[in-house]
Design an enzyme around this catalytic site. Sequence first.
Site, PDB file in Angstrom:
ATOM      1  N   ASP A  86       0.791  -1.322  -0.041  1.00  0.00           N
ATOM      2  CA  ASP A  86      -0.003  -0.024  -0.023  1.00  0.00           C
ATOM      3  C   ASP A  86       0.862   1.214  -0.101  1.00  0.00           C
ATOM      4  O   ASP A  86       2.146   1.107   0.001  1.00  0.00           O
ATOM      5  CB  ASP A  86      -1.074  -0.164   1.111  1.00  0.00           C
ATOM      6  CG  ASP A  86      -2.242   0.525   1.223  1.00  0.00           C
ATOM      7  OD1 ASP A  86      -2.261   1.582  -0.075  1.00  0.00           O
ATOM      8  OD2 ASP A  86      -3.240   0.309   1.605  1.00  0.00           O
ATOM      9  N   ASP A 139     -10.184   3.254  -3.387  1.00  0.00           N
ATOM     10  CA  ASP A 139     -10.965   2.256  -2.872  1.00  0.00           C
ATOM     11  C   ASP A 139     -12.346   2.003  -3.485  1.00  0.00           C
ATOM     12  O   ASP A 139     -12.920   3.050  -3.657  1.00  0.00           O
ATOM     13  CB  ASP A 139     -10.850   2.164  -1.421  1.00  0.00           C
ATOM     14  CG  ASP A 139      -9.771   2.114  -0.716  1.00  0.00           C
ATOM     15  OD1 ASP A 139      -8.630   1.843  -1.562  1.00  0.00           O
ATOM     16  OD2 ASP A 139      -9.581   1.928   0.409  1.00  0.00           O
TER      17      ASP A 139
HETATM   18  C1  GLA Z   1      -5.961   1.290   1.440  1.00  0.00           C
HETATM   19  C2  GLA Z   1      -6.222   0.479   0.408  1.00  0.00           C
HETATM   20  C3  GLA Z   1      -7.249  -0.576   0.740  1.00  0.00           C
HETATM   21  C4  GLA Z   1      -7.281  -1.182   2.089  1.00  0.00           C
HETATM   22  C5  GLA Z   1      -6.929  -0.166   3.130  1.00  0.00           C
HETATM   23  C6  GLA Z   1      -6.575  -1.038   4.535  1.00  0.00           C
HETATM   24  O1  GLA Z   1      -7.212   2.082   1.588  1.00  0.00           O
HETATM   25  O2  GLA Z   1      -6.125   0.803  -0.675  1.00  0.00           O
HETATM   26  O3  GLA Z   1      -7.428  -1.403  -0.445  1.00  0.00           O
HETATM   27  O4  GLA Z   1      -5.946  -2.278   1.834  1.00  0.00           O
HETATM   28  O5  GLA Z   1      -5.943   0.629   2.703  1.00  0.00           O
HETATM   29  O6  GLA Z   1      -6.452   0.179   5.531  1.00  0.00           O
END
Ligand code: GLA
Length: 392
Positions: free
Chosen positions: A155, A210
Amino acid sequence: MASLYHLLPTLLAITSLTIASSPIQKRLNTTVGITPAMGFNNYNAGLPPSAETALNAADALISLGLKAVGYEYVNIDDGWSTMSRDGEGNLVPDPEKWPDGIEAVASEIHEMGLKFGLYGDSGTETCAGYPGSQGHEEQDAKLLASWGVDYWKYDNCATPSGDSQPRYETMRDALLATDHDILYSLCQWGQDEVWTWGAEVGHSWRVGGDITNDWESAASIAASNAGIASYAGPGGFNDFDMLEVGNGALTAAEERAHFGLWAISKSPLLIGADLATIGNASVEILSNKEIVAINQDSLGLAATTFQPPGAPEPSTDSLYPYWVGELSDGYVVGLVAVDAAESLSVEFADIEAIGAGTFAWTELYTGESGTGTGVSADLEVHDMAIFKVTAA
Ligand code: GLA
């Protein structure tokens, strides 16, 4: 922020349309990730990042018949470690969530014929505030390999400003230096035109922010990334984010279209629902073998939009009804009812990728089949028909 990230691919897709035919030069020399990853991740359903979640999901993949269809990875997202590293600088599995540690769970999952994945971050902290890997890349990669971790989602929170590519390369090199093939999933939300370099760095790359559990989100992700379809190829794929199929907000028609668009776009297919409570209708969609086969086709090419005569110009701003993709043994044609229930039809002669002729077709959700010069479907709102088209 999520909506900002969504805008990027939309803007860049317009430029990439013009360079869409440039071949992808280099892929990672690994044995994994050749086709889009398939499996489970706990994040969308809000399940705790624990051994119990992982083992329950592994059991359910088997008992629901999903493993048999190809779902393989059991991935645990953010929050699996303690809040700080140990005295030697190692990440530590939270003992409350992993009473026997990670290695024991990974090996139990391996014994079930499945693979195990974890989440980390290229900055100092993960998005939920757990330790990130910045400055610890080699150490973390070695630890993951020693545990038998097969998939690493990486991430982009708490990172220094500037180009993300070098950060992602540092972890790539660390993973490649281990003696374990680890699928490397870049999660930097489509920044820095990741699709132009993602295949040299990882096996898949998130193309935006997301997903949320609603039709608008799924539709806009598919729409805004039609222009970067050409960057998908064996060993490297545009990642549309984890699926919301089975999470209760989408209609059956919307689940078919969401799953279908992800599948034909060669996105990883990571189930984001709680497999203990998922409905049969959703399992049936996820286990559609013919649609999975399109996602896993050896050619690795992603479908994109085409414009039949009389149809409006394709736009990355809103979902477009007409999709086509090349397969190792034919073509896939997708038709989506974007705004209302409607009857859609196309002639193969009007699809440049296919061309005039008589072909055999099967609609993969209904099983209907025939032979002819085109295909058509009566669709309810937000539904999708997916035709496999082969030589007659
Ligand atoms: C980010 C990622 C998500 C998830 C969250 C977890 O937003 O894009 O897919 O992994 O972190 O905190």
